[in-house]
Design a protein around this motif. Structure first.
Motif, PDB file in Angstrom:
ATOM      1  N   GLY A  54      -3.005 -12.525   3.925  1.00  0.00           N
ATOM      2  CA  GLY A  54      -2.777 -11.728   2.785  1.00  0.00           C
ATOM      3  C   GLY A  54      -1.713 -10.689   2.792  1.00  0.00           C
ATOM      4  N   PHE A  55      -1.225 -10.473   1.658  1.00  0.00           N
ATOM      5  CA  PHE A  55      -0.209  -9.580   1.458  1.00  0.00           C
ATOM      6  C   PHE A  55      -0.204  -8.373   0.522  1.00  0.00           C
ATOM      7  CE2 PHE A  55       1.512 -13.773   2.579  1.00  0.00           C
ATOM      8  CZ  PHE A  55       2.301 -13.416   3.551  1.00  0.00           C
ATOM      9  N   VAL A  56       0.305  -7.104   0.982  1.00  0.00           N
ATOM     10  CA  VAL A  56       0.242  -5.852   0.206  1.00  0.00           C
ATOM     11  C   VAL A  56       1.476  -5.380   0.097  1.00  0.00           C
ATOM     12  CG1 VAL A  56      -0.836  -3.764  -0.573  1.00  0.00           C
ATOM     13  CG2 VAL A  56      -2.128  -5.458   0.482  1.00  0.00           C
ATOM     14  N   PHE A  57       2.180  -5.080  -0.848  1.00  0.00           N
ATOM     15  CA  PHE A  57       3.769  -4.546  -1.150  1.00  0.00           C
ATOM     16  C   PHE A  57       3.509  -3.082  -1.658  1.00  0.00           C
ATOM     17  CE2 PHE A  57       3.721  -9.041  -1.491  1.00  0.00           C
ATOM     18  CZ  PHE A  57       4.685  -9.348  -0.580  1.00  0.00           C
ATOM     19  N   GLN A  58       4.750  -2.522  -1.698  1.00  0.00           N
ATOM     20  CA  GLN A  58       4.790  -0.918  -2.251  1.00  0.00           C
ATOM     21  C   GLN A  58       4.335  -0.761  -3.546  1.00  0.00           C
ATOM     22  OE1 GLN A  58       8.538   0.930  -1.188  1.00  0.00           O
ATOM     23  NE2 GLN A  58       7.931   2.835  -2.255  1.00  0.00           N
ATOM     24  N   TYR A  59       4.814  -1.824  -4.205  1.00  0.00           N
ATOM     25  CA  TYR A  59       4.422  -1.615  -5.704  1.00  0.00           C
ATOM     26  C   TYR A  59       3.633  -2.891  -5.618  1.00  0.00           C
ATOM     27  CZ  TYR A  59       8.148   1.797  -5.750  1.00  0.00           C
ATOM     28  OH  TYR A  59       8.961   2.806  -5.760  1.00  0.00           O
ATOM     29  N   GLY A  60       2.137  -2.785  -5.806  1.00  0.00           N
ATOM     30  CA  GLY A  60       0.981  -3.794  -5.975  1.00  0.00           C
ATOM     31  C   GLY A  60       1.756  -4.988  -6.313  1.00  0.00           C
ATOM     32  N   ASP A 115       3.539  -3.930   3.264  1.00  0.00           N
ATOM     33  CA  ASP A 115       5.042  -3.599   3.476  1.00  0.00           C
ATOM     34  C   ASP A 115       4.993  -2.119   2.637  1.00  0.00           C
ATOM     35  OD1 ASP A 115       7.846  -2.873   3.520  1.00  0.00           O
ATOM     36  OD2 ASP A 115       8.529  -5.185   2.991  1.00  0.00           O
ATOM     37  N   GLU A 116       5.214  -1.321   3.180  1.00  0.00           N
ATOM     38  CA  GLU A 116       4.655   0.258   2.721  1.00  0.00           C
ATOM     39  C   GLU A 116       3.524   0.238   1.735  1.00  0.00           C
ATOM     40  OE1 GLU A 116       6.647   2.717   3.438  1.00  0.00           O
ATOM     41  OE2 GLU A 116       8.355   2.187   4.336  1.00  0.00           O
ATOM     42  N   PRO A 117       2.629  -0.060   2.012  1.00  0.00           N
ATOM     43  CA  PRO A 117       1.527  -0.237   1.202  1.00  0.00           C
ATOM     44  C   PRO A 117       1.067   1.148   0.374  1.00  0.00           C
ATOM     45  CG  PRO A 117       0.522  -0.401   3.347  1.00  0.00           C
ATOM     46  CD  PRO A 117       1.939  -0.423   3.640  1.00  0.00           C
ATOM     47  N   THR A 118       1.362   2.139   1.136  1.00  0.00           N
ATOM     48  CA  THR A 118       1.067   3.555   0.172  1.00  0.00           C
ATOM     49  C   THR A 118       2.329   4.115   0.025  1.00  0.00           C
ATOM     50  OG1 THR A 118       0.837   4.686   2.419  1.00  0.00           O
ATOM     51  CG2 THR A 118      -1.079   3.756   1.385  1.00  0.00           C
ATOM     52  N   GLY A 119       3.456   3.507   0.166  1.00  0.00           N
ATOM     53  CA  GLY A 119       4.830   4.195  -0.053  1.00  0.00           C
ATOM     54  C   GLY A 119       5.012   4.808  -1.575  1.00  0.00           C
TER      55      GLY A 119
END
Ligand SMILES: Nc1ncnc2c1ncn2[C@@H]1O[C@H](COP(=O)(O)OP(=O)(O)OP(=O)(O)O)[C@@H](O)[C@H]1O
Ligand SMILES: [Mg+2]
Length: 239
Positions: A98-104, A178-182
């Protein structure tokens, strides 16, 4: 003396190199990720964190070195991700990661709940069942009643929770973040992280999470620092 774990690493990175033209992004990375751990990857901007994550997750192949994935409960079924072709990497990502990025990176024209159903639909789950699971997970993440909204109608923290639901709905073996809450303020970040970690512990998902923020890294079991394309000193191992 350091004891060697008897359980094989879930992901094993050996001497991974990656250049972008004249720019060396990764210069001989060795890293093991153990089943069930939450690993924080820290380090300065441009040090190679995202490139490392992409090589580990089969988004791009390294130029040199190996990335080996050993499925939990199936140590005989190791996959050398680094030598797979595009189609095989894509199939592996869909079934295991699964993947999560800085901007959803939600699809803006789909509702929140439809965004969450995508991995299930791609894996062949029937739409009704996918909707049921997606709604249940959104509710679990404090988004009851928000499922019919478009991503543009959600707050940053809400959108990031939808992105987490989408990343976790198929219960992946590994979550790459990658920076999920950035992009969030500290209160929203804490809220999102707490929910994320509750969920991954429940499902048994292993997490590789890039962050700049020591407060975010403090949620991890262990951290590694990437400097100039190499793993630097400064590991912290939780007691
Ligand atoms: N697609 C690309 N094309 C060319 N150079 C790239 C590409 N992706 C990354 N790089 C370069 O590789 C190096 C590592 O980049 P990477 O994105 O992995 O850093 P990072 O540690 O994730 O940084 P940040 O914290 O700013 O996200 C940088 O010098 C960057 O400019
Ligand atoms: Mg990055």
């Amino acid at each position: 003396m350091k004891t060697t774990p008897t359980i094989p690493a879930l992901l094993s990175v050996r001497n991974v190199h990656k250049d972008f033209g004249p720019t060396p992004a990764l210069r001989g990375i060795d890293l093991d990720v153990h089943p069930g751990e939450v690993l924080a990857v820290m380090g300065p901007s441009g040090s190679g964190k995202s490139t490392l994550l992409h090589c580990m997750a089969g988004v791009m192949p390294p130029d040199h070195g190996t990335v080996t994935y050993t499925r939990p409960n199936a140590p005989e079924g190791s996959v050398e991700i680094s030598i797979l072709g595009e189609a095989a990497r894509s199939a592996l990502r869909l079934s295991e990661f699964g993947f999560v990025f800085q901007y959803g990176q939600l699809l803006p024209e789909l509702t929140a709940v439809d965004n969450v159903t995508i991995p299930l639909l791609l894996a062949g789950t029937k739409r009704r069942e996918a909707l049921r699971k997606a709604s249940g997970l959104l509710e679990r993440l404090g988004l009851a009643g928000q499922g019919e909204k478009l991503p543009g109608e959600l707050s940053g923290g809400q959108a990031q929770r939808v992105a987490i639901a989408r990343a976790m709905v198929a219960e992946p073996a590994v979550l790459f973040a990658d920076e999920p809450t950035g992009s969030l303020d500290s209160l929203a970040a804490e809220n999102v992280l707490t929910l994320l970690l509750e969920l991954v512990r429940e499902v048994g998902t292993t997490v590789v999470m890039i962050t700049h923020d020591p407060r975010t890294a403090a949620y991890a079991d262990r951290e590694v620092i990437v400097r100039d394309g190499m793993i630097g000193a400064g590991h912290r191992v939780a007691a």
